[in-house]
Write an enzyme that holds these catalytic residues in place. Sequence first.
Site, mmCIF file in Angstrom:
data_model
loop_
_atom_site.group_PDB
_atom_site.id
_atom_site.type_symbol
_atom_site.label_atom_id
_atom_site.label_comp_id
_atom_site.label_asym_id
_atom_site.label_seq_id
_atom_site.Cartn_x
_atom_site.Cartn_y
_atom_site.Cartn_z
ATOM 1 N N GLY A 152 -13.084 -4.111 -0.293
ATOM 2 C CA GLY A 152 -14.449 -3.630 -0.074
ATOM 3 C C GLY A 152 -14.844 -2.577 -1.095
ATOM 4 O O GLY A 152 -15.973 -2.575 -1.613
ATOM 5 N N ARG A 179 0.823 -1.216 0.000
ATOM 6 C CA ARG A 179 0.000 0.000 0.000
ATOM 7 C C ARG A 179 0.853 1.261 0.000
ATOM 8 O O ARG A 179 0.458 2.271 -0.581
ATOM 9 C CB ARG A 179 -0.940 -0.009 1.201
ATOM 10 C CG ARG A 179 -2.055 -1.010 1.007
ATOM 11 C CD ARG A 179 -2.919 -1.105 2.227
ATOM 12 N NE ARG A 179 -4.098 -1.897 1.932
ATOM 13 C CZ ARG A 179 -4.868 -2.446 2.848
ATOM 14 N NH1 ARG A 179 -4.588 -2.284 4.133
ATOM 15 N NH2 ARG A 179 -5.917 -3.151 2.517
#
Length: 417
Positions: free
Chosen positions: A398, A36
């Site tokens: 998500g 990330r």
Amino acid sequence: MQKYIDSYDFAGKKAIVRVDFNVPLDENFKITDDTRIRAAIPTLKKVLQEGGSVIIMSHLGRPKGVNPKFSLKHIVDHVSEKLGVPVQFAEDCQKADAQAAALKPGEALLLENLRFYAEEEGKPRGLAEDATDEEKKAAKAAVKESQKEFVKKLASYADCYINDAFGTAHRAHASTALIAKYFPDDKMFGYLMEGEIKAIDNVLHNAQKPLTAIIGGAKVSSKLAVLKNLLGKVDNLIIGGGMGYTFIKAQGGKIGLSLHEDELMPDALAILEEAKAKGVNVYISDQAVCTQEFSNDAVTKLFPANEIPDDWEGVDAGPDTLKEWEKVIANSKTILWNGPVGVFEIPAFAKGTLRIAELLAKATENGAYTLVGGGDSVAAVTQMGYAKKVSYVSTGGGAMLEAIEGKDLPGIAAIRE
Ligand code: AMP
């Protein structure tokens, strides 16, 4: 108005950048996977190289207040190393005025974890378990009120706002959505967001046909909205993993001890009906790898997926099923994959999922556009060394799911408005 960072002049400007630095840390606060961080570096470097400065903001974990365990100070050195400049640190994201004001072109400042404040998520904390509805409502109103000052403070540090945190784009939080309104002409997507948005667009709106979606995972209930939205778009729908057994049982199949949701059977049948009406070809596993034990050295047997004996459980897609799916995949020009087709955590039951990763890499080589999202699917392509051999690997589980449900993600909408 929607803007990308390539069309913005950062010289002499301070950019406040929402990134997703929610990286896993071990017990010594060492980063165990910096994907990330690396994903956000191109955007940050772009601003610095053009003579701007960056104020970086992120959350880390799910703290319920100030908690050193979740401090972003643990990652400052790593971010400095990746960015190639020493990153300064603001120990309180709401008290960084002086540090932000002193930033010179080419300099970077990282704010402490936004979620040390309840205002970031806008949800009340510390409510008594027996709080009445009235009390809950009052607490929510109070945090929404104080959230305004929280957002205003963050916005006051900078001249422009960049959202590069796709992983939290489905949340309407202070730093992911609300802050954008302070920068009506100076808000934009970072490179990571731009890549994610374009990848989803390539599948949902501009797909080369035939378009195939492979949707796997544990439960129909968590993917119902995804399946419904995809029915209006895809030519082929492959349903794999535990969720397939609800469909098989709903059609009268015997699934033994396989995972399923009885209450979702009417929905499963409705999806099959709708698929038929829309001319979508649905492929559900015909042959299941079954076991009586959830372990890596368990005995496995192949059964037709609708004739599994009472004391056996389906845990992976069988070779015949994979051969059938291979043909569908090879004939597709666009492929979306989300969710494992077996119990991926146990290597003995991960073969089907790894094979899908391989088939996607092959399809990409043959000219198909392939988008992979969701924890296990991404892990499978990474484990096989195919992360660069598919067209796009999504960084947001998500967020990607909500996007393929057809929802407008708050983090994206706030920039586009
Ligand atoms: P999801 O979070 O919905 O994408 O589901 C991922 C989970 O589905 C993983 O933990 C898998 O182990 C699980 N899963 C996939 N196939 C099966 C299966 N046949 N039986 C039980 N669990 C499964």
